[in-house]
Design an enzyme around this catalytic site. Structure first.
Site, mmCIF file in Angstrom:
data_model
loop_
_atom_site.group_PDB
_atom_site.id
_atom_site.type_symbol
_atom_site.label_atom_id
_atom_site.label_comp_id
_atom_site.label_asym_id
_atom_site.label_seq_id
_atom_site.Cartn_x
_atom_site.Cartn_y
_atom_site.Cartn_z
ATOM 1 N N HIS A 65 0.812 -0.984 -0.128
ATOM 2 C CA HIS A 65 0.055 0.096 -0.034
ATOM 3 C C HIS A 65 0.917 1.150 -0.231
ATOM 4 C CE1 HIS A 65 0.924 -1.013 4.217
ATOM 5 N NE2 HIS A 65 0.950 0.304 4.498
ATOM 6 N N CYS A 178 14.984 0.455 27.163
ATOM 7 C CA CYS A 178 16.132 -0.310 26.793
ATOM 8 C C CYS A 178 17.244 0.074 28.238
ATOM 9 C CB CYS A 178 16.794 0.069 25.724
ATOM 10 S SG CYS A 178 17.429 1.850 25.381
#
Length: 660
Positions: A65, A178
């Site tokens: 798309h 993280c």
């Protein structure tokens, strides 16, 4: 879906073998229907979108798309392949292909089509009907959501299970984090958001980064159908997500496999799964949820514990190290032996200010080992483990066990607290257990083990390692530089990178000539990946997408600043070519830095701390050499695998070429 699709836009015998051929075949139908004005330009836009992230979904679905200025009206074309076409889904090729075209700027139309189609594709009856349908007009009607009268076709049952166009889109809330809370946290968030848009999913992300985090609105969480946690340190305030299906994984999966995580979240929600989330405890004041029950095998849990300690240690490293580096820049290396500024400080003397900065930085560095140990223990057993962890870390410094001693002390403290927590106690004692009994008993246990049992052997090992580093010369030093360079560049901010960096920083707590060489090699190698990708996108622009070229401009600054994570978008898009290339360059740089005898007293700073580097010109030469090697390799590897068809599309004016 209104008249987004008609029988002329349906191909029930799609003969294409590749996704590029499939897009062209369906796009030609759009051109014939007057929905697309320029086939070549439109295909270039489709290829550019596909290069950003694969559009394959599990279950044999492909949804290429794009938004394009060559599209006149929102349009959907459908093709069915008997052989299957690879659109990058984990479970194999797609046999149902939907090409979605929206006019440029029509964001709402684009998302509406994706959302409605995604809802339909969740219905096995709908996809089964499309696979069995033999009439293009009936297939188009099915996709539009219209009731289709049953027709006598072999193998097809009567069904009318199509979702209405007004169906609510699937909603996901996500948390990313993280150890350092800088690059990976936000890259995972961006990757998940992009994948959600591609699948028509509404996704809200909470980034628990180093600068704190803004909590998701409780109403947003309540409305969510599922939860994704992409994290390498504990998710804070987990209880907020109780009662929801949860996909729990590492932050790298959020960067590299966002589509799979979203698909897994949808499957869990569809099965009505509810993951076990701690409830009834608000841990907002602790900053983490406690990981005593962290899921996964031992290796995964151990990595999480260690990364928890490193994540809290990094701010001390950055602040203390840069203060010490600045003091050296102002007052020279002899400033380290200056008298205490509490007794001798002259406002008008630069040497006094240099001594002040040095002593503040040294004080911050003095916390490295206790903080590392304390928060490793905290990652294992929450707040009760903080005291024995810090005590064990302080003992490690006292007995000269150093960085290795801090690692062991943190693990011992966490294990001791977890063992005590398993003991059943009388209800009247439960209130004082976490604030008195557990810290007291665990501190005694850790102190005994560190002073009497394991401390001296660890100290001997630490001293042997220090002597080995100081004695490195010739080929041994080069080999160590190669190993450190490979570790820094393999996962670019991941566990191996953090291990190499923590090893180097640990040596700065009690600097020796050998540890200063290691720090220099680690920082030099860590600068190579983003600098190499920045240079590659400059010298061979045609090998990279528009998005990658934009990332390449930012990578110049990130690389110069020693932020290795600047190369992650390139590695995530093309790991088999990028990762080996940057590892080779990092190994060259690490080896040259060690061979040249370069030293570094600052733990961070990149090119901005070059004045503090021993042999600065040779140091820059080592970085340049590694960058050149990585650039040459990545350009060569990408050039050998270029797709001629996509190159032709790139010549159409989009400037985009797609590697096969």
């Amino acid at each position: 879906m209104g008249e987004l699709i008609t029988a002329e836009l349906v191909d029930l015998d799609l003969s294409a073998e590749t996704k590029a051929e499939a897009a062209r075949s369906l796009a030609e139908r759009m051109v014939a229907a007057g929905r697309v004005t320029d086939l070549t330009g439109f295909l270039a836009d489709v290829a550019a979108r596909e290069a950003q992230m694969p559009t394959g979904l599990e279950g044999g679905i492909g949804i290429p798309h794009c938004r394009s200025e060559h599209v006149t009206a929102p349009t959907l074309a459908f093709g069915r392949s008997s052989a299957g076409i690879d659109f990058g889904a984990a479970d194999g090729p797609a046999d149902l292909v939907f090409l979605i075209a929206a006019p440029a700027g029509a964001d709402d139309d684009h998302l509406t089509i994706l959302s409605s189609l995604a809802r339909l594709l969740m219905d096995a009856g709908f996809t089964g009907a499309l696979r069995a349908e033999g009439d293009p007009a009936a297939a188009a009607a099915l996709i539009r959501g219209e009731e289709v009268p049953a027709t006598p076709q072999p193998g097809r049952e009567e069904e009318a299970s199509t979702a209405p166009e007004t169906a609510e889109p699937f909603r996901i809330v996500a948390v990313t984090s993280c150890p350092t809370g800088i690059a990976h946290t936000y890259m995972a968030a961006e990757s998940l958001e992009a994948a959600a848009r591609a699948q028509g999913v509404l996704l809200d992300v909470e980034t628990q980064g180093s600068a704190g985090f803004e909590r998701l609105d409780p109403a947003v969480i309540a409305a969510a159908d599922a939860v994704i946690w992409a994290h390498d340190v504990d998710v804070r305030e987990k209880a907020r997500f109780g009662g929801k299906p949860v996909v729990d994984t590492g932050v790298k999966a959020g960067i590299n496999r966002p589509g799979e995580l979203i698909a897994e979240a949808r499957r869990k929600a569809g099965r009505g799964e509810v993951s076990r989330v701690p409830d009834g405890r608000d841990d907002s004041d602790t900053g983490a949820s406690g990981s005593a029950g962290t899921s996964g095998h031992f290796g995964v849990r151990l990595r999480t514990y260690l990364m928890s300690g490193v994540s809290y240690m990094v701010p001390f490293v950055a602040a203390g190290g840069l203060l010490i580096a600045l003091s050296f820049a102002i007052g020279g290396y002899e400033i380290a032996s200056a008298k205490s500024v509490a007794d001798h400080f002259a406002w008008g003397e630069a040497a006094s200010w240099a001594a002040l900065l040095n002593q503040i930085g040294t004080a911050a560095f003095g916390f490295l080992v206790p903080v590392l140990a304390g928060y490793i223990a905290y990652g294992m057993a929450d707040r009760p483990a903080l005291v024995p962890g810090f005590v064990g870390g302080a003992i490690a410094l006292t007995i000269d066990a150093g960085f290795l001693g801090g690692l062991v002390a943190g693990l011992l403290a966490g294990a001791a607290v977890m063992a005590i927590q398993r003991v059943k106690v009388h209800p009247t004692l439960r209130g004082i257990m976490p604030v008195l009994v557990i810290p007291l008993l665990a501190s005694i246990a850790v102190g005994f083990l560190m002073f009497i049992v394991v401390g001296k052997p660890i100290a001997s090992l630490q001293n042997a390692l220090t002597d080995w580093l100081n004695g490195l010369s010739g080929s041994n030093a080069v080999i160590l530089g190669v190993v450190l360079g490979l570790m820094m560049c393999f996962d670019m901010g991941g566990p191996l990178n953090k291990v190499a960096y923590a090893f180097a920083v640990g040596g700065l707590a009690d600097p020796t000539p050998g540890s200063l060489k290691v720090m220099a090699a680690v920082m030099a190698a860590g600068m190579v990946p983003p600098l190499a990708m920045a240079l590659a996108t400059t010298v061979r622009r045609g090998l990279f997408t528009r998005t990658e070229r934009e990332n390449g401009r930012a990578a110049w600054v990130l690389g110069a600043s020693f932020i290795t994570e600047g190369a992650i978008p390139f590695a995530a898009a093309d790991p088999l070519r990028v990762i080996p290339s940057v590892m080779a360059g990092g190994a060259v740089t690490g080896a040259l830095s060690m061979a040249f005898g370069c030293t570094l007293r600052a733990p961070h700073g990149g090119v901005f701390v070059v004045p503090l580097i021993g042999e600065p010109l040779l140091y820059l030469l080592a970085i340049a050499a590694g960058t050149a090697v990585s650039t040459a390799l990545v350009v060569g590897l990408k050039g050998m695998r270029r797709n001629p068809e996509s190159s032709a599309q790139g010549d159409s004016g989009s400037g985009v070429t797609v590697a096969a």
